[in-house]
Design a protein around this motif. Structure first.
Motif, short mmCIF file in Angstrom:
data_model
loop_
_atom_site.label_atom_id
_atom_site.label_comp_id
_atom_site.label_asym_id
_atom_site.label_seq_id
_atom_site.Cartn_x
_atom_site.Cartn_y
_atom_site.Cartn_z
N THR A 147 34.04 48.33 38.09
CA THR A 147 33.05 48.38 37.43
C THR A 147 32.77 46.98 36.52
OG1 THR A 147 34.15 49.50 35.74
CG2 THR A 147 32.70 50.93 37.12
N SER A 148 33.59 46.28 36.15
CA SER A 148 33.38 45.19 35.43
C SER A 148 32.91 44.02 36.49
CB SER A 148 34.37 44.80 34.65
OG SER A 148 35.65 44.54 35.10
N LYS A 149 32.15 43.20 36.60
CA LYS A 149 31.87 41.90 37.35
C LYS A 149 32.85 40.99 37.35
CE LYS A 149 29.01 40.06 40.34
NZ LYS A 149 29.15 40.38 41.56
N ALA A 150 33.32 40.77 38.62
CA ALA A 150 34.46 39.34 38.59
C ALA A 150 33.63 38.15 38.58
CB ALA A 150 35.09 39.52 39.88
N GLY A 151 33.18 37.83 37.47
CA GLY A 151 32.08 36.86 37.43
C GLY A 151 32.53 35.38 37.59
N GLY A 152 31.50 34.70 38.13
CA GLY A 152 31.50 33.19 38.23
C GLY A 152 32.45 32.71 39.11
N ARG A 153 33.06 33.24 40.14
CA ARG A 153 33.93 32.62 40.95
C ARG A 153 33.55 32.86 42.30
NH1 ARG A 153 39.33 35.99 39.39
NH2 ARG A 153 37.86 37.67 39.20
N ASP A 154 33.29 31.86 42.62
CA ASP A 154 32.70 31.52 44.22
C ASP A 154 33.82 31.38 45.00
OD1 ASP A 154 30.13 32.04 43.00
OD2 ASP A 154 29.64 29.83 43.16
N ARG A 155 34.46 30.72 44.43
CA ARG A 155 36.05 30.20 45.52
C ARG A 155 37.10 30.81 44.83
NH1 ARG A 155 34.85 25.21 47.90
NH2 ARG A 155 37.15 24.99 47.91
N MET A 156 37.50 31.89 45.29
CA MET A 156 38.44 32.76 44.92
C MET A 156 39.39 32.22 45.86
SD MET A 156 37.48 36.36 44.12
CE MET A 156 36.79 36.72 42.65
N LYS A 157 40.91 32.02 45.33
CA LYS A 157 41.91 31.59 46.07
C LYS A 157 42.68 32.77 46.50
CE LYS A 157 44.61 27.29 46.63
NZ LYS A 157 44.31 27.11 47.76
N ILE A 158 42.77 32.87 47.78
CA ILE A 158 43.80 33.83 48.46
C ILE A 158 44.89 33.19 48.98
CG2 ILE A 158 44.09 35.83 49.90
CD1 ILE A 158 40.92 35.85 50.13
N LYS A 159 46.29 33.94 48.46
CA LYS A 159 47.46 33.41 49.11
C LYS A 159 47.94 34.64 49.71
CE LYS A 159 49.30 29.41 46.61
NZ LYS A 159 49.90 29.10 45.45
N ALA A 206 53.01 40.66 49.69
CA ALA A 206 52.05 40.69 48.81
C ALA A 206 50.75 39.68 49.01
CB ALA A 206 53.06 40.11 47.56
N LEU A 207 50.00 39.77 48.26
CA LEU A 207 48.97 38.52 48.40
C LEU A 207 48.58 38.51 46.80
CD1 LEU A 207 45.97 39.89 47.61
CD2 LEU A 207 46.28 41.00 49.84
N SER A 208 47.83 37.11 46.79
CA SER A 208 47.46 37.17 45.33
C SER A 208 46.03 36.51 45.37
CB SER A 208 48.43 35.98 44.61
OG SER A 208 48.23 34.57 45.14
N ILE A 209 45.37 36.58 44.54
CA ILE A 209 43.70 36.42 44.39
C ILE A 209 43.68 35.76 43.05
CG2 ILE A 209 43.03 38.65 43.86
CD1 ILE A 209 40.49 37.97 45.98
N ASP A 210 43.47 34.51 43.11
CA ASP A 210 43.16 33.77 41.78
C ASP A 210 44.28 34.03 40.70
OD1 ASP A 210 41.09 32.38 42.53
OD2 ASP A 210 39.61 33.63 41.50
N ARG A 211 45.46 34.07 41.46
CA ARG A 211 47.00 34.22 40.97
C ARG A 211 47.10 35.44 40.61
NH1 ARG A 211 47.08 28.76 37.47
NH2 ARG A 211 47.20 27.37 39.29
#
Ligand code: ADP
Ligand code: MG
Length: 563
Positions: free
Chosen positions: A456-468, A474-479
């Motif tokens: 429900t809360s907007k994951a704001g201002g992140r056009d370039r999310m880094k996926i590893k 496991a995976l990580s998204i923006d750490r």
């Protein structure tokens, strides 16, 4: 469209220039019987390799239309092409030399399972093949080594393409066998539904794997053989009549001494949500494709999951109708896994006592006498298992080597005896009648509340999310790490990569609204249904290296995201 010769000239022109000169090669080139498309050129020799796709039209490739006309046949054909291409390309990888990733030719490498992969997509109408791979454009230091790239693009790659993407590269039998196996597997899936079964294990199947870290079959294993009472025979369109063990809907218990093959049977059933390749031993081990393995997962995060059907008021007064924690216990994690699986549409649970929380599974009589029910928030699974089937239509296959109380609840009891299943239902029921269960008054479970909204809360201002991704685990998204170790039916690292893109898509495009988790997953699959994996991946070109997870694993991933 530019011609192959234009590319050759361009390569000669940019040879020995600075690495960025490679950028000029982006574009599509007509070769004699395919199009080579350089979709994205890496920025330097150490960056992730360049994205290349090969497009072969239906007429050029020459596969029979009937071989890609439906979903399962197409998946099998695509898979066959990827395997062959990988095999050829692997021999050429790093044959062209240079610094960094120079000369690398990276193609998806399927394991024992047949999965929908971005590496190869065949259009169901035209038969057009799009094959995606990655190539490390060669450099000396940071200068272009175009002669080496010329080797790859004009010699190595054409050979891989010639030997894998055209019907004439295969014998009729090779292709026929792959397609026919997929038909037979599909027929078993449909028969399961018609006959009220949740699983079928063919006689002669090889269930154990070579080692704990290999998905290949064990050599000289004891082959599967059904007990007569559970025998089911099906007519397959190609393999003809096939006989094996049919597990009916309801509650099935697998018992037996330690080391007699209980967990091995359950693992094979878990894997049966996917189709396996010929020679795997589990080609004809097919299970309800919604089935979910349920286990304890201490330490997982849970967000507003309604676990009240298993866990009532907690000592700290916490509400279990919308239970959240950053560090679940064995029992609460297993309860959450179960309720979330219901939410994800599971109609079968697979449970192994080896990986369960004891207090979630059972509470023995003596303990009930000493510790009063009012002091125990847990309603163990044994008190809900029948209700789950009768009211919610969810079957259970449970491995229980040490807990006889489940005899009272089971419709069928299978004993694994030296890797051979024996139907011991009658004996188990008779013995159980001497130990009646003390029936405590139990309120029926309320249907869990699936109106929960996780994003429900907007994951704001992140056009370039880094996926590893960390392999299959496991995976990580923006750490922010999502632990998938215990999502046991994830079968392939490429599924994990795709989960990363799905999570990113959800955060960027679907967060901040009032959608329930179920609506979010529906929407994701709607997009994939219309536009394929590309619809989620976005971008101008399709990435190699993605594989489709099931809906159940998408739920599992979104449920484990902690932010
Ligand atoms: P349990 O869960 O009953 O304790 P497992 O399923 O873990 O037993 O099996 C014990 C061992 O036996 C494993 O090492 C497994 O690889 C091996 N095994 C299982 N099934 C077979 C079989 N059909 N043939 C040969 N070995 C098997
Ligand atoms: Mg075991």
């Amino acid at each position: 469209m530019k011609r192959a010769e234009d590319l050759r000239e361009l390569l000669q022109k940019i040879d020995r220039r600075g690495y960025p000169a490679y950028k000029e090669t982006a574009g599509a080139y007509r070769f004699s019987d395919y199009i080579l498309s350089i979709d994205h050129v890496q920025g330097d020799p150490f960056a992730s390799p360049s994205k290349v796709s090969v497009i072969v039209s239906g007429e050029e490739s020459g596969f029979l239309k009937e071989y890609y006309c439906n979903v399962w046949r197409r998946a099998a054909l695509q898979d066959m092409l990827i395997r062959r291409f990988y095999q050829k390309a692997d021999a050429f990888s790093f044959q062209a030399k240079g610094s960094g990733k120079s000369g690398m030719i990276a193609v998806s490498r399927p394991g024992q399972k047949i999965l929908e992969r971005s590496a190869c997509q065949i259009d169901e109408k035209s038969g057009r093949i799009v094959f995606c791979l990655e190539i490390g454009f060669p450099a000396n230091g940071r200068t272009v080594n175009a002669r080496e790239l010329e080797k790859i693009l004009f010699s190595f790659l054409p050979e891989c393409i010639r030997e894998s993407l055209y019907a004439k590269a295969y014998s009729k039998k090779q292709v026929g066998d792959v397609i026919h196996l997929s038909d037979d597997q599909q027929t078993i899936r449909e028969e399961l539904k018609k006959q009220g079964l949740i699983a079928f294990v063919a006689n002669g199947a090889v269930l154990p794997r070579a080692t704990g870290v290999s998905d290949k079959p064990m050599k000289n294993a004891v082959k599967f053989e059904t007990p007569v009472s559970m025998e089911v025979t099906m007519q397959l369109p190609h393999a003809g009549s096939i006989t094996g063990m049919g597990i009916k809907k309801g509650i099935t218990l697998v018992v037996g001494g330690g080391y007699h093959g209980k967990s091995t049977l359950l693992k094979a059933l878990e894997a049966g949500v996917y189709n396996h390749i010929a020679g795997d031993g589990r080609e004809f081990v097919i299970t309800d494709e919604t089935a979910v393995k349920i286990r304890a997962e201490d330490g997982r995060s849970v967000k507003t999951t309604d676990i009240s059907m298993f866990i009532g008021m907690l000592p700290n007064g916490r509400d279990t109708k919308a239970f959240s924690t950053e560090d679940a216990s064995g029992s609460t994690s297993q309860a959450a896994n179960m309720v979330e699986a219901i939410e994800a549409g599971a109609e079968t649970f697979f449970i192994d006592e080896d990986t369960s929380a004891t207090n979630f599974m059972i509470r023995d009589e003596l303990m009930q006498r000493v510790v009063n029910r009012d002091c125990e928030p847990i309603t163990p699974f044994i008190d809900r298992v029948e209700e789950l089937y009768k009211r919610f239509g969810i079957s259970t296959v449970l491995v229980a080597g040490s807990c006889g109380s489940y005899f009272h609840k089971a419709d069928t009891v299978i004993q694994m005896n030296r890797y051979v299943p024996v139907d011991v239902t009658d004996l188990a029921k008779k013995e159980a009648s001497h130990f009646p269960l003390e029936l405590a008054a139990l309120k029926p479970a309320e249907k869990p509340d699936f109106q929960r909204m996780l994003f429900t809360s907007k994951a704001g201002g992140r056009d370039r999310m880094k996926i590893k991704t960390m392999g299959r685990d496991a995976l990580s998204i923006d750490r922010e790490t999502v632990d998938l170790r215990y999502v046991e039916q994830l079968a392939d690292t490429e599924q994990v990569v795709m989960l990363g893109y799905i999570l990113k898509y959800v955060l960027q495009n679907m967060s901040g609204g009032k959608k329930t988790l179920q609506e979010i997953v529906e929407a994701v699959f709607h997009i994939i249904g219309q536009k394929g994996m590309q619809g989620i991946y976005g971008g101008k070109y399709l990435a190699a290296g993605l594989a489709m997870p099931r809906k159940q694993e998408v739920f599992a991933c979104l449920n484990r995201y902690r932010k």
